[in-house]
Design a protein around this motif. Sequence first.
Motif: not given
Ligand SMILES: NC(=O)c1ccc[n+]([C@@H]2O[C@H](COP(=O)([O-])OP(=O)(O)OC[C@H]3O[C@@H](n4cnc5c(N)ncnc54)[C@H](OP(=O)(O)O)[C@@H]3O)[C@@H](O)[C@H]2O)c1
Length: 351
Positions: A174-175, A196, A214, A343
């Motif tokens: 999402s991010v 992916s 990746y 995903s």
């Molecule tokens: N610091 C902050 O303020 C803050 C705020 C919000 C979120 N976050 C963190 O940011 C991260 C992302 O959040 P999100 O909601 O965007 O996650 P999300 O949408 O749940 O992430 C899922 C996606 O991650 C990808 N993924 C997983 N492992 C991967 C790897 N090794 N290499 C490349 N892609 C990979 C998958 O890609 P594929 O489908 O292509 O396999 C999947 O589509 C989380 O750790 C969250 O806790 C931090």
Amino acid sequence: MSMHRAAVLPQKGGPLSVQERVTPEPGPNELLIEVMAVALNPVDHHQRDFGLPPVPVYPAVIGSDVSGIVVKTGSNASLPGTTKPLVAGDRVIAFASSFYQSGSPDYGAFQKYVLAQPEGVIPLPAGLSFEEGAVFPLAVLTALTAWTTIGIPLNTRYAPEDRQAVLIWGGASSVGTLAIQSARTLGFTRVYATASPKHHEYLKRLGAHAVFDYKAVDVVKQIVDECQKDGVKLETAHCVVNGSLQPTLDVLKETKRHGVVAKVAHSPLLPPDHPNLDGTEIKFNYPIMDPTERDKHMYECFHDWLQDGLQSGSVVPSPSPQIEGGGLEGLNLALDKLRAGVSGTKIVVPI
Ligand SMILES: NC(=O)c1ccc[n+]([C@@H]2O[C@H](COP(=O)([O-])OP(=O)(O)OC[C@H]3O[C@@H](n4cnc5c(N)ncnc54)[C@H](OP(=O)(O)O)[C@@H]3O)[C@@H](O)[C@H]2O)c1
């Protein structure tokens, strides 16, 4: 006294429980919003299951991503510079979180009526559904805060002759999708992402120039080769997902110029023993805690970037919503689904 239904987190360790709460009146700088859809983020199941990041007040109402309808506006809730102030009846996208409100449950998204500050509330364009609108708030804030965390102001516009490239590791998250869209606004000559293979075409439509699998054993070499072929400077990266720092540093080791400090934003928690690379600054993408600075930043993220981008069509909802039913009662199951992994989709629950 009006009441509404809320998915309350009664204590550390959950689960959420649907209860009646008193509907608050908006303060002078606030809006009261009727929630029509919420989107879920990993932080929500971390808070439900482990109370992390810390939940200061129980019973709590967690969540942050809302689309809905303005019900009431505070006496001073129209922002300077806003051409058309929001009024009751307007459809809106809202960042509604108790995180910046000392945990006060009136500000958490997972309820039928919620308070929000106007810096994080913008009109929902007529062409978008509530479910599409809900995908944005926390992901937009996180993707855009990553740039400022590593010293790239949001009004940056690189010129083609700057030959600046950026690597977004975790582009289908999402991010990650909003990091890609915002990287194009900043004017990076090349936006590289990892995902992916099934998401590669989609991420290119969002603005990535090249996307790499990746899981490929030679993914680092593929990115370095592409960068050399394109003749760009790759010294900026956003590690969006866990496990992305080491391969990102492996790429930068080959692409960064001697004497130039490479900059890496890291969105997941950064462990103290994380890998490092000489001449490279790695910064946790930390939420801005100073209220004045944060209000200004939120205004830039939501009003200057998201609202303008939606109006001009340069920003689109991403990733596509995965709609889960059950309303407030369905949130526990929907959070379990997110915890199990998604995903290329954003889980959204109509309320
Ligand atoms: N610091 C902050 O303020 C803050 C705020 C919000 C979120 N976050 C963190 O940011 C991260 C992302 O959040 P999100 O909601 O965007 O996650 P999300 O949408 O749940 O992430 C899922 C996606 O991650 C990808 N993924 C997983 N492992 C991967 C790897 N090794 N290499 C490349 N892609 C990979 C998958 O890609 P594929 O489908 O292509 O396999 C999947 O589509 C989380 O750790 C969250 O806790 C931090």
